[in-house]
Structure formats: structure tokens, C-alpha cells
Design a protein around this motif. Structure first.
Motif, PDB file in Angstrom:
ATOM      1  N   PHE A  53      44.487  40.523  45.427  1.00 10.75           N
ATOM      2  CA  PHE A  53      44.332  39.611  44.303  1.00 10.75           C
ATOM      3  C   PHE A  53      44.953  40.254  43.072  1.00 10.75           C
ATOM      4  N   GLY A  54      45.399  39.440  42.130  1.00  8.01           N
ATOM      5  CA  GLY A  54      45.979  39.996  40.925  1.00  8.01           C
ATOM      6  C   GLY A  54      46.221  38.934  39.887  1.00  8.01           C
ATOM      7  N   LEU A  55      46.418  39.379  38.654  1.00  2.72           N
ATOM      8  CA  LEU A  55      46.523  38.465  37.509  1.00  2.72           C
ATOM      9  C   LEU A  55      47.948  38.303  37.002  1.00  2.72           C
ATOM     10  N   MET A  56      48.834  39.243  37.310  1.00  3.73           N
ATOM     11  CA  MET A  56      50.184  39.231  36.754  1.00  3.73           C
ATOM     12  C   MET A  56      51.207  39.303  37.880  1.00  3.73           C
ATOM     13  N   PRO A  57      52.427  38.841  37.649  1.00  2.00           N
ATOM     14  CA  PRO A  57      53.495  38.992  38.647  1.00  2.00           C
ATOM     15  C   PRO A  57      53.665  40.458  39.019  1.00  2.00           C
ATOM     16  N   GLY A  58      53.794  40.727  40.299  1.00  2.00           N
ATOM     17  CA  GLY A  58      53.896  42.102  40.770  1.00  2.00           C
ATOM     18  C   GLY A  58      52.556  42.754  41.006  1.00  2.00           C
ATOM     19  N   CYS A  59      51.481  42.066  40.625  1.00  2.00           N
ATOM     20  CA  CYS A  59      50.143  42.632  40.751  1.00  2.00           C
ATOM     21  C   CYS A  59      49.324  41.938  41.830  1.00  2.00           C
ATOM     22  N   PHE A  60      49.912  40.958  42.530  1.00  2.00           N
ATOM     23  CA  PHE A  60      49.158  40.263  43.577  1.00  2.00           C
ATOM     24  C   PHE A  60      50.091  39.981  44.742  1.00  2.00           C
ATOM     25  N   ARG A  61      49.487  39.795  45.911  1.00  2.00           N
ATOM     26  CA  ARG A  61      50.236  39.385  47.095  1.00  2.00           C
ATOM     27  C   ARG A  61      50.312  37.867  47.106  1.00  2.00           C
ATOM     28  N   GLU A  62      51.348  37.317  47.716  1.00  2.00           N
ATOM     29  CA  GLU A  62      51.555  35.868  47.714  1.00  2.00           C
ATOM     30  C   GLU A  62      50.309  35.153  48.238  1.00  2.00           C
ATOM     31  N   GLY A  63      49.869  34.140  47.470  1.00  2.00           N
ATOM     32  CA  GLY A  63      48.697  33.368  47.839  1.00  2.00           C
ATOM     33  C   GLY A  63      47.402  33.895  47.249  1.00  2.00           C
ATOM     34  N   PHE A  64      47.464  35.072  46.571  1.00  2.00           N
ATOM     35  CA  PHE A  64      46.246  35.679  46.041  1.00  2.00           C
ATOM     36  C   PHE A  64      46.267  35.773  44.512  1.00  2.00           C
ATOM     37  N   GLN A  65      47.060  34.925  43.876  1.00  2.00           N
ATOM     38  CA  GLN A  65      47.127  34.964  42.413  1.00  2.00           C
ATOM     39  C   GLN A  65      45.827  34.431  41.808  1.00  2.00           C
ATOM     40  N   VAL A  66      45.389  35.083  40.751  1.00  2.00           N
ATOM     41  CA  VAL A  66      44.168  34.694  40.048  1.00  2.00           C
ATOM     42  C   VAL A  66      44.526  34.372  38.606  1.00  2.00           C
ATOM     43  N   THR A  67      43.951  33.295  38.088  1.00  2.00           N
ATOM     44  CA  THR A  67      44.136  32.919  36.680  1.00  2.00           C
ATOM     45  C   THR A  67      42.877  33.268  35.912  1.00  2.00           C
ATOM     46  N   CYS A  68      43.051  33.969  34.796  1.00  2.00           N
ATOM     47  CA  CYS A  68      41.903  34.341  33.966  1.00  2.00           C
ATOM     48  C   CYS A  68      41.847  33.404  32.771  1.00  2.00           C
ATOM     49  N   ASP A  69      40.794  32.580  32.723  1.00  2.00           N
ATOM     50  CA  ASP A  69      40.643  31.583  31.656  1.00  2.00           C
ATOM     51  C   ASP A  69      39.863  32.209  30.505  1.00  2.00           C
ATOM     52  N   HIS A  70      40.585  32.518  29.420  1.00  2.00           N
ATOM     53  CA  HIS A  70      39.962  33.173  28.273  1.00  2.00           C
ATOM     54  C   HIS A  70      39.315  32.188  27.304  1.00  2.00           C
ATOM     55  N   SER A  71      39.303  30.885  27.664  1.00  2.00           N
ATOM     56  CA  SER A  71      38.607  29.922  26.793  1.00  2.00           C
ATOM     57  C   SER A  71      37.097  30.049  26.945  1.00  2.00           C
ATOM     58  N   PHE A  72      36.684  30.743  27.990  1.00  2.00           N
ATOM     59  CA  PHE A  72      35.259  31.007  28.189  1.00  2.00           C
ATOM     60  C   PHE A  72      34.917  32.386  27.642  1.00  2.00           C
ATOM     61  N   ASP A  73      33.661  32.592  27.349  1.00  2.00           N
ATOM     62  CA  ASP A  73      33.183  33.896  26.891  1.00  2.00           C
ATOM     63  C   ASP A  73      31.941  34.276  27.713  1.00  2.00           C
ATOM     64  N   PRO A  74      32.026  35.248  28.631  1.00  2.00           N
ATOM     65  CA  PRO A  74      33.247  36.022  28.906  1.00  2.00           C
ATOM     66  C   PRO A  74      34.248  35.213  29.719  1.00  2.00           C
ATOM     67  N   PRO A  75      35.513  35.673  29.824  1.00  2.00           N
ATOM     68  CA  PRO A  75      36.532  34.947  30.587  1.00  2.00           C
ATOM     69  C   PRO A  75      36.106  34.778  32.044  1.00  2.00           C
ATOM     70  N   ARG A  76      36.650  33.677  32.682  1.00  2.00           N
ATOM     71  CA  ARG A  76      36.308  33.368  34.062  1.00  2.00           C
ATOM     72  C   ARG A  76      37.569  33.338  34.911  1.00  2.00           C
ATOM     73  N   ALA A  77      37.430  33.733  36.199  1.00  2.00           N
ATOM     74  CA  ALA A  77      38.573  33.870  37.104  1.00  2.00           C
ATOM     75  C   ALA A  77      38.622  32.699  38.072  1.00  2.00           C
ATOM     76  N   PHE A  78      39.845  32.106  38.247  1.00  2.00           N
ATOM     77  CA  PHE A  78      40.062  30.980  39.160  1.00  2.00           C
ATOM     78  C   PHE A  78      41.225  31.314  40.078  1.00  2.00           C
ATOM     79  N   LEU A  79      41.114  30.844  41.330  1.00  2.00           N
ATOM     80  CA  LEU A  79      42.263  30.954  42.215  1.00  2.00           C
ATOM     81  C   LEU A  79      43.372  30.060  41.691  1.00  2.00           C
ATOM     82  N   ALA A  80      44.539  30.619  41.476  1.00  2.00           N
ATOM     83  CA  ALA A  80      45.643  29.846  40.903  1.00  2.00           C
ATOM     84  C   ALA A  80      46.046  28.723  41.856  1.00  2.00           C
ATOM     85  N   GLY A  81      46.200  27.463  41.320  1.00  2.00           N
ATOM     86  CA  GLY A  81      46.641  26.324  42.116  1.00  2.00           C
ATOM     87  C   GLY A  81      45.576  25.683  42.961  1.00  2.00           C
ATOM     88  N   SER A  82      44.324  26.168  42.892  1.00  2.00           N
ATOM     89  CA  SER A  82      43.287  25.603  43.759  1.00  2.00           C
ATOM     90  C   SER A  82      42.891  24.198  43.352  1.00  2.00           C
TER      91      SER A  82
END
Length: 727
Positions: A53-82
Motif C-alpha cells: 500500500f502507498g500514498l504516492m507514485p513509486g510508493c505503492f504496488r499496482e492496485g494498492f494505491q491509498v488516498t489520504c483525505d485531509h478534509s477530515f481531522d484526523p485525515p482518513r485513508a481510502f482505497l483509490a478508485g473504490s
């Protein structure tokens, strides 16, 4: 880690090295705790994001990208494209509206578009290949007595993920419902996963915490892709829609939902308990064109198990279209992240006693690839198996305990004796004038342990003027070690000063004083060793060696020269006090050297030692015996006796009248002294020199002290005689 500059001041280098060591330890700890690639963020809010899993390009394997939503406090993690992808691996839930109404009140609903559910991650477990996430809840709520609204949401998952069939369950909540996998279009042909029914509308039959079909039902998760609610058909439905208008279906992690009867009332109660969705467990795996390599095979391209001490396990996630998938695991006794380089680290099993057993009678010891648990001292067995038993029975323990006690007492006694010995050694050293000799720095001070090995019977040479003499070897130099008679020497500074005087006497015909040992009751004096022994031994031993007149004359001249130096040429006048053949030593070339000189100044003058130690009575000046006053003329008298022994080879003995001295003096008066000459040297051409030596001896033996010659005159006369023989 930067290397400290060599241009730093030396004191700073020590500090920097210490800091560098601390930094290295911290760095190692960081390396052990690393969960993703260097430079990649590993947190979204409070949640860890381990690779793949990873948050930035080069930091995750294909299919394991995570999006960090900073509009929440604290930020929340979502599977990208889910929230946009649609795949076959769905928990399919659709939203239906009352835009078209069927004739059958139970089927009075129509279909609308499907809404998507963004998969929010709760946590990720690499070692279990699991991710926990928030899942949606399906609800069917009555809007009036004849109509209802079915709200479903689609949870889109990549082929790498699927809901865990072993860790999740299907739960239905409602007064009369059936939860189906959604594969049937009619409730009459549907096989229900679970059903809940409160017959006759008796809601009081529902029990908090019970999910066995009375208001709540639970079933294992099917391999089918989705679930939906099918309403029960009952007349009571017309009267209960106002008080219990909603039914629910959800896929939820086991034991995470506890049924509560208020969940049956209204459409707001249960959703408030799970505002972000219900917790569920997702399995994940690496998918592609290859599975785990066989033994000896090369890993496939883009192989995910990159850490040392890791291995690959073939896996199948849900109904993925890829038949080849696998997960990576750390080897036994290792933990960490097998998907990154050096991610699997050795476990300290001793820190996890609940997982790695070690008996309370064992000692846990961590090592690579495992741990050991040897039994404590005095026990035998294997602590891993809990088999630690005492080695010794009670009797053996008692014996061992007694032995140890005796040993401890012996050691303590030894240490006490050693302490006393050291204290006594120090006292002897100070008593014998050690502090004075330390300041002088002109004589070597030996330690007791350096000389002690030589003070044994096998090294005994004989008895000197004031004690036993032993042969030793110090620094490859042969020495004579003289052990004084207890209490026979002066103490403190008097002795030290006399030793200093003797050490300053350097003459070819005087035995050299090398050093002394002061760490014993009476000091040990160390002299140079002379290989041919004493003149006494040469003259009077049973195995008498041939001794011609020239050699006897040389011995007499060299001895006289040594005595003359002591009397008149040394910095301080030194009286010998015990001149005799035993104190004239011979080296390997038969050069004579005076030994035990100045002994009278070292020896304590008391009644006990006056007759026994200070001088040999056979050679002692009668005037000295009467007056008690030792002078250089006393040494002259003794030398006269030595001359008599040299020319007669007869031994002087002590009696009321010295037989050798008296006999010689009587014969000299009658001019018959040749009768006493040694036959070995009494030949015609040498009689003149022998008569001259005899006359010199008579002068030395005069009872009138003033008529005795000085040693300088004697030495000079003997030197001339010696030279005349060599012409």
C-alpha cells in the motif's frame, strides 16, 4: 550517517564518536521499524500505510494505491478508485424507488441507479494479508402501508481484494425478513442465507444480544457476490410499518455487531451506531501472470517477496479472474514487511512469552532463527518443554553447599592473609629504610617475589659473614643472594645509609653490590656472582687444586689493593672487620675480589652477635678483642693471617694461641720459617720471595698496632713483587 570531521579538536572527537554510536543504534531501530520504501510517507492520520500500500507514485504496488483525505481531522485513508470501479467481486446493493408500483403490495418497488461506496481503510495487517475497512449497510424502509424504499450501495473492489469468508458474517435485522445472496428474482424461489421472524408481531420475543432468528439473524458469508433483503409476507405488516419501518442486511466482521431491540424501530437507530459503515475484513493478494516459484526456480518478473528471510504462499482471493496469485510471509522467527528489502527482522522471542514458551525455571536467550531456554543453574532439561528438574538431590546439595562454604571461607582466609602479608611487606620495607633508598636512586630494589624462588636448598652456596648465601639468575646475570640472620642488621636509615655507601664502592678487586630486597624481616643483599668460589675453598678443600706461587702472589696483591682502596681511597673510609680467605672470592680468571666488606658497620653491636657474627676469631686482631675498637690496623692483622695461609696452605684455627700464627712467629724467630712453607711452592729460586712474604706477614701480625704497616704500603710492596716475577 555523516562521519565526524577529522579537523575537529580531539576532545570533541570522543563526544562525536559517542553520539555517532547512539545515532547508529537509533538508525538501526528505525530500520527495524520501517514498513515502506525510504522517502515514502507511512502514515495517513493515525493509520500506518505499509507497502505494497502507498500514498504516492513509486510508493505503492499496482492496485494498492491509498488516498489520504485531509478534509477530515484526523485525515482518513481510502482505497483509490473504490468508489468508481465495478468488478465481479461486489457486495451488490441497489437503490429502489416507488416510481412504479406493482399490484402485489409486497413487491411494490422499482429499480433505480446503483450508488458507489468508497472503501475507507481502518488498518492493514501485512503478516495476515488482511485489511480492515468500513462496509455499507443495505436497508429497506417502508414509506407507507403499501410502499417501501430499498436502499443499496455498491462496494467496488479491485481483483486483489475480497471480503474474508472466514472473518466476516452476514447479519439481517428486522421483524420478518430473509437475507439472500441476490441471485434469485423471487422470494418464492430464493434460498435464504438467514431469516428473522417475530411471529404475530410479538416484538417482545426479541432479546438483546441474541441473533438467532428473533429480530436478528446471522449466517456465514457466501461465495456469491452480493446480498439483498426480501420482505416477509404477513398481514401484520400493515399495522407495524409505522413503528418498525426498516429492515437491514450487512456483511460485518465477526463479533462486531451485537443485536439491540431498538434497532427494530425507526430508520435512524442502527445507522447512528455505524455512521462510517460497519467494520469488515478484506483479504488481499498479489495477482499477475505467475504464482510462487518452485524450489530452485527463478522468481517471476516483478516478484513481490523481496526481503531476506521471507517466503511465498500461493493464494486465491475471492472470485478473481486471475488464477495466479500469492502473498508474502516472513519466515518463522522473523517479523516485519516481506514486501520491502530487509523488511523481515529477527524476533526477540523472549519479549513475547505468551507466544514463545520458556519455563519459569529456564533462562530465555534470543538468537537468530529462534531462541533457547536453558534451565537455570543447578537444573537440567529443556525449558522450552517445561522440563527443568534439579540436578542434585538434597544430600548432594548439602555436600555441595558445605564444600562451597568451606571454599568461601578458605578464599576469605587467603585474602585476609594476603592483606596481612601485604601490610607486613610494607612495614618491613619502611623499617629497612626503603624510603631512604628510594630517594637515593643508585641501587636496585628487588621485589620479594623476584628473589624468593632462589632461596631454596638446591641453590644454597654456603654461609657468608652474616648469613646463608644462595645462587640466582636475575635478568640473565648470575648473582649471589645473601640472606641475613634475623635481627643482625641495623634498621631504618642507618642500614640504608650503609648500603648506599657500599653501592658507591666500585673497584676491580671488590665484589659489586647490585641491589637489595627490603620487603622481608631482614634484608636480602644481591651481589655479583664469582664462579671460582672463595680462597678458603681453593686452599683447604679436599680436592685441592694446584696453586703456584705466581697465582698466590697475584691473589695477595689484588686483595691488598681492594682493602687499600676501602681504607684510604673510597669517599668514606670503610673497615672490613672480617678479612679472611672465605671473604676473598675468585672469578673465572682467578682475579681476587674482597667480599662482605663493611660488614661490621652493618651489623648490630650486641653481645649476641659480637662473638658469632663480627669477624672470625681465627683471624681477629687480639688488640681489637681487648679494646673493642675496630680500626684499619685490625684489617691489617687479619690480612697477615691470610698471607700465612697463602704461603703455608695451612688453615688458621681459633684457640688460646692461634696455632698457625704462633707456630709461624716462633719459627720466624728461630729463622726456620721455611719449615712452614707449602712444599708445592717451596723451591730454591722462590725462597727469597717467600721469605719476603713471611716478613710482611710478621709485620702485619705485630701486637704493637703502630708498627703494623698501612694497607696501601702492603699493596704497593706486593704489586712490586708481583711485577718482578713477570719480568
Amino acid at each position: 550517517m555523516p562521519t565526524p570531521s577529522r579537523s575537529r579538536l580531539l576532545p570533541l572527537r570522543v563526544l562525536l564518536l559517542i553520539l555517532a554510536g547512539v545515532a547508529a543504534i537509533v538508525g538501526e531501530q528505525d530500520e527495524q521499524q520501517r514498513i515502506t520504501h525510504p522517502g515514502c510517507p507511512d502514515k495517513c492520520g493515525n493509520m500506518s500505510i505499509p507497502f505494497p500500500f502507498g500514498l504516492m507514485p513509486g510508493c505503492f504496488r499496482e492496485g494498492f494505491q491509498v488516498t489520504c483525505d485531509h478534509s477530515f481531522d484526523p485525515p482518513r485513508a481510502f482505497l483509490a478508485g473504490s468508489d468508481t470501479e465495478t468488478t465481479t467481486n461486489l457486495i451488490t446493493l441497489t437503490e429502489r424507488d416507488e416510481s412504479a408500483v406493482s399490484d402485489d403490495p409486497d413487491l411494490a418497488y422499482s429499480y433505480s441507479n446503483t450508488s458507489s461506496w468508497a472503501v475507507e481503510l481502518m488498518d492493514v495487517s501485512i503478516d495476515r494479508s488482511e485489511a480492515r475497512a468500513y462496509g455499507p449497510v443495505t436497508s429497506r424502509c417502508s414509506t407507507n402501508i403499501a410502499h417501501s424504499k430499498l436502499k443499496e450501495q455498491a462496494m467496488a473492489l479491485d481483483e486483489r481484494f475480497a471480503a474474508s469468508e472466514t472473518l466476516n458474517v452476514v447479519v439481517g435485522v428486522g421483524w420478518k425478513i430473509g437475507v439472500t445472496d441476490g441471485s434469485s428474482s423471487s422470494s418464492y424461489t430464493t434460498t435464504f442465507a438467514c431469516r428473522s421472524e417475530l411471529a404475530g408481531g410479538h416484538l417482545e420475543h426479541a432479546r438483546n444480544g441474541s441473533c438467532t432468528g428473533r429480530g436478528c439473524c446471522e449466517a456465514a458469508l457466501s461465495t456469491q457476490p452480493g446480498y439483498e433483503i426480501v420482505p416477509g409476507v404477513s398481514a401484520e405488516n400493515n399495522t407495524l410499518w409505522r413503528t418498525s419501518p426498516c429492515s437491514y442486511a450487512m456483511v460485518i466482521e465477526k463479533s462486531r455487531y451485537t443485536f439491540s431491540t431498538p434497532d427494530l424501530y425507526g430508520d435512524k437507530v442502527l445507522p447512528k451506531r455505524f455512521p462510517r459503515g460497519v467494520p469488515m475484513v478484506l483479504d488481499f493478494a498479489i495477482v499477475g501472470d505467475a504464482a510462487c516459484p518452485g524450489k530452485g526456480q527463478r522468481p517471476p518478473p516483478d516478484y513481490a517477496c523481496v526481503s531476506n528471510n521471507s517466503y511465498c504462499v500461493n493464494a486465491t482471493v475471492g472470485h478473481t479472474t486471475y488464477t495466479l496469485s500469492y502473498v508474502c510471509k516472513c519466515s518463522e522467527h522473523y517479523e516485519g514487511n516481506p514486501y520491502i528489502a530487509n523488511g523481515c527482522r529477527d524476533i526477540n522471542e523472549c519479549k513475547s512469552p505468551d507466544l514463545y514458551y520458556c519455563s519459569s525455571n529456564g533462562i530465555c536467550m534470543n538468537r537468530l532463527n529462534g531462541y533457547d531456554c536453558p534451565c537455570k543453574s543447578g537444573m537440567k532439561g529443556d525449558g522450552k518443554l517445561g522440563h527443568c528438574a534439579e540436578k542434585f538431590p538434597l544430600v548432594a546439595k548439602a555436600v555441595v553447599g558445605t564444600t562451597i562454604s568451606i571454599f568461601i571461607i578458605a578464599v576469605m582466609s587467603f585474602l585476609l592473609l594476603l592483606h596481612k602479608e601485604k601490610k607486613k611487606t610494607k612495614e618491613f620495607y619502611e623499617k629497612n629504610g626503603g624510603l631512604t633508598l628510594e630517594k637515593a636512586k643508585i641501587i636496585k630494589l628487588f621485589k620479594k617475589d623476584e628473589l624468593k624462588p632462589y632461596l631454596k636448598k638446591s641453590n644454597f652456596i654456603g654461609n657468608g659473614g652474616f648469613g646463608a648465601v644462595y645462587k640466582g639468575n636475575l635478568g640473565n646475570e648470575l648473582v649471589a643472594i645473601k640472606r641475613t640472620i634475623s635481627g643482625s642488621l641495623l634498621e631504618n636509615e642507618q642500614f640504608a645509609n650503609e648500603v648506599i655507601i657500599q653501592s658507591q664502592v666500585i673497584h676491580k678487586n671488590i665484589v659489586r653490590l647490585i641491589g637489595c630486597c627490603l620487603e622481608v624481616d631482614t634484608p636480602l643483599l644481591v651481589y655479583e656472582f664469582l664462579s671460582n668460589g672463595s680462597l678458603h675453598d681453593i686452599l683447604h678443600n679436599n680436592d685441592k687444586k694446584p696453586l703456584n706461587l705466581d697465582r698466590r702472589l697475584s691473589i695477595a696483591a689484588e686483595s691488598a689493593d681492594g682493602l687499600a682502596y676501602m681504607h684510604s681511597k673510597a669517599n668514606t673510609k670503610i673497615l672490613h672487620g672480617d678479612v679472611k680467605p672465605a671473604n676473598i672470592l675468585l672469578d673465572d680468571r682467578f682475579v681476587a675480589k674482597i667480599a662482605d666488606f663493611g660488614i661490621s658497620r652493618l651489623i648490630v653491636r650486641d653481645k649476641q652477635h659480637t662473638g658469632k657474627v663480627i669477624g672470625d676469631m681465627s683471624y681477629m686482631d687480639p688488640v681489637y678483642l681487648q679494646s673493642g675498637l675496630l680500626t684499619e690496623k685490625s684489617d691489617v692483622y687479619s690480612f697477615g693471617v691470610v698471607l700465612l695461609e697463602l704461603i703455608s696452605r695451612k688453615k688458621a684455627t681459633h684457640s688460646d694461641n692461634n696455632s698457625l700464627v704462633s707456630s709461624f712467629l716462633e719459627a720466624h724467630k728461630r729463622e726456620k720459617s721455611p719449615d712452614l712453607f707449602d712444599n708445592e711452592i717451596a723451591i730454591g729460586e722462590d725462597l727469597e720471595i717467600l721469605q719476603s712474604l713471611a716478613g710482611m706477614a710478621v709485620e702485619c701480625l705485630s701486637l704493637d698496632v703502630d708498627k703494623r704497616p698501612d694497607m696501601t704500603d702492603i699493596a704497593h710492596h706486593l704489586l712490586l713483587l708481583n711485577k718482578s716475577r713477570k719480568l
